[in-house]
Scaffold this motif. Sequence first.
Motif, PDB file in Angstrom:
ATOM      1  N   TYR A 211     118.476 113.855  -6.693  1.00 14.47           N
ATOM      2  CA  TYR A 211     117.532 113.503  -7.883  1.00 14.47           C
ATOM      3  C   TYR A 211     118.218 112.602  -8.814  1.00 14.47           C
ATOM      4  O   TYR A 211     117.796 112.372  -9.929  1.00 14.47           O
TER       5      TYR A 211
ATOM      6  N   GLU B  11     115.388 112.270 -14.288  1.00 14.90           N
ATOM      7  CA  GLU B  11     115.329 112.253 -12.908  1.00 14.90           C
ATOM      8  C   GLU B  11     115.494 110.794 -12.677  1.00 14.90           C
ATOM      9  O   GLU B  11     114.452 110.114 -12.557  1.00 14.90           O
TER      10      GLU B  11
ATOM     11  N   CYS C 297     114.464 109.190  -7.164  1.00 10.92           N
ATOM     12  CA  CYS C 297     113.445 109.952  -6.520  1.00 10.92           C
ATOM     13  C   CYS C 297     113.756 109.753  -4.994  1.00 10.92           C
ATOM     14  O   CYS C 297     113.323 108.600  -4.498  1.00 10.92           O
TER      15      CYS C 297
ATOM     16  N   TYR D  48     110.269 108.978  -2.941  1.00 12.22           N
ATOM     17  CA  TYR D  48     109.634 107.968  -3.799  1.00 12.22           C
ATOM     18  C   TYR D  48     108.439 107.568  -2.982  1.00 12.22           C
ATOM     19  O   TYR D  48     107.061 107.126  -3.402  1.00 12.22           O
TER      20      TYR D  48
ATOM     21  N   CYS E 118     104.137 114.794  -6.766  1.00 12.54           N
ATOM     22  CA  CYS E 118     104.652 114.993  -8.448  1.00 12.54           C
ATOM     23  C   CYS E 118     104.018 116.274  -8.968  1.00 12.54           C
ATOM     24  O   CYS E 118     104.901 116.908  -9.719  1.00 12.54           O
TER      25      CYS E 118
ATOM     26  N   GLU F 225     105.914 119.217  -7.665  1.00 12.55           N
ATOM     27  CA  GLU F 225     107.219 119.259  -8.266  1.00 12.55           C
ATOM     28  C   GLU F 225     107.174 120.033  -9.670  1.00 12.55           C
ATOM     29  O   GLU F 225     107.885 120.857 -10.040  1.00 12.55           O
TER      30      GLU F 225
ATOM     31  N   CYS G 293     106.765 109.222 -15.045  1.00 12.07           N
ATOM     32  CA  CYS G 293     106.859 109.368 -13.723  1.00 12.07           C
ATOM     33  C   CYS G 293     107.110 108.003 -12.871  1.00 12.07           C
ATOM     34  O   CYS G 293     106.336 106.883 -13.397  1.00 12.07           O
ATOM     35  N   LYS G 294     108.022 107.905 -11.960  1.00 11.08           N
ATOM     36  CA  LYS G 294     108.307 106.566 -11.362  1.00 11.08           C
ATOM     37  C   LYS G 294     107.032 106.132 -10.595  1.00 11.08           C
ATOM     38  O   LYS G 294     107.001 104.925 -10.487  1.00 11.08           O
TER      39      LYS G 294
ATOM     40  N   CYS H 195     111.585 109.552 -14.017  1.00 12.80           N
ATOM     41  CA  CYS H 195     111.120 110.760 -14.070  1.00 12.80           C
ATOM     42  C   CYS H 195     111.391 111.420 -15.260  1.00 12.80           C
ATOM     43  O   CYS H 195     112.597 111.878 -15.228  1.00 12.80           O
TER      44      CYS H 195
END
Length: 209
Positions: A142, A158, A161, A164, A174, A177, A195-196, A203
């Motif tokens: 990460y 992070e 990912c 991803y 997500c 996590e 958040c990506k 993130c």
Amino acid sequence: MLQLSKNTREQILDLLKKEVSLAVNELTERLNITHMAVRKHLNILEKDHLIRSVEVKQPMGRPLQMYSLTEKGEQLFPKNYESISVEFLRDIQELHGEETIQLLFDKREKRITDEYKLKVQDKKNLSEKIKELASLQNDKGYMTEVNQVDEHSYEMIEYNCPIYAVAKEFKIACRCETDMFKKVVGTEQIQRICCKTDGDDHCRFVFHA
């Protein structure tokens, strides 16, 4: 990974992964080497199609050349899907419904939570717990970083990912996590502020004591 002339070029790739885009001057300052040396490495990375450059107009003076990773450059960073593919999850969803997807991610969350708790349980305070959590996430690819925001809060970033493609399709990844972080650290005071999968560069989480 391509056989890069390590250190400097790897540092450039890492910096571009973290900052998204940088100019030559910024890279020169970060790496503490000459413009000529930076440009030499950038030319090689660009020739290998690992980075790209675009001109950005400035209010005054000449346009600024900004560098960023290409898709090929992004692929140099860990992508650990833990044997889960998007297609496989789609098939399960189609055959068994949304509840089964929820059960799969819940099971994954519990497995990682149990694994992390064993390694975090001996840490005495929030700071130590977050640093250990970040280290564990880093081991999974990460590319984490922890910063203390103030006396009572910390930020964890992070930059990569590894799941991803899965998380973009199944946002439950997500949520799981974030829930896992809360259980491992032992506090509900954790916010995912970027958040990506929402289009953000990285993130970011804020932990409050």
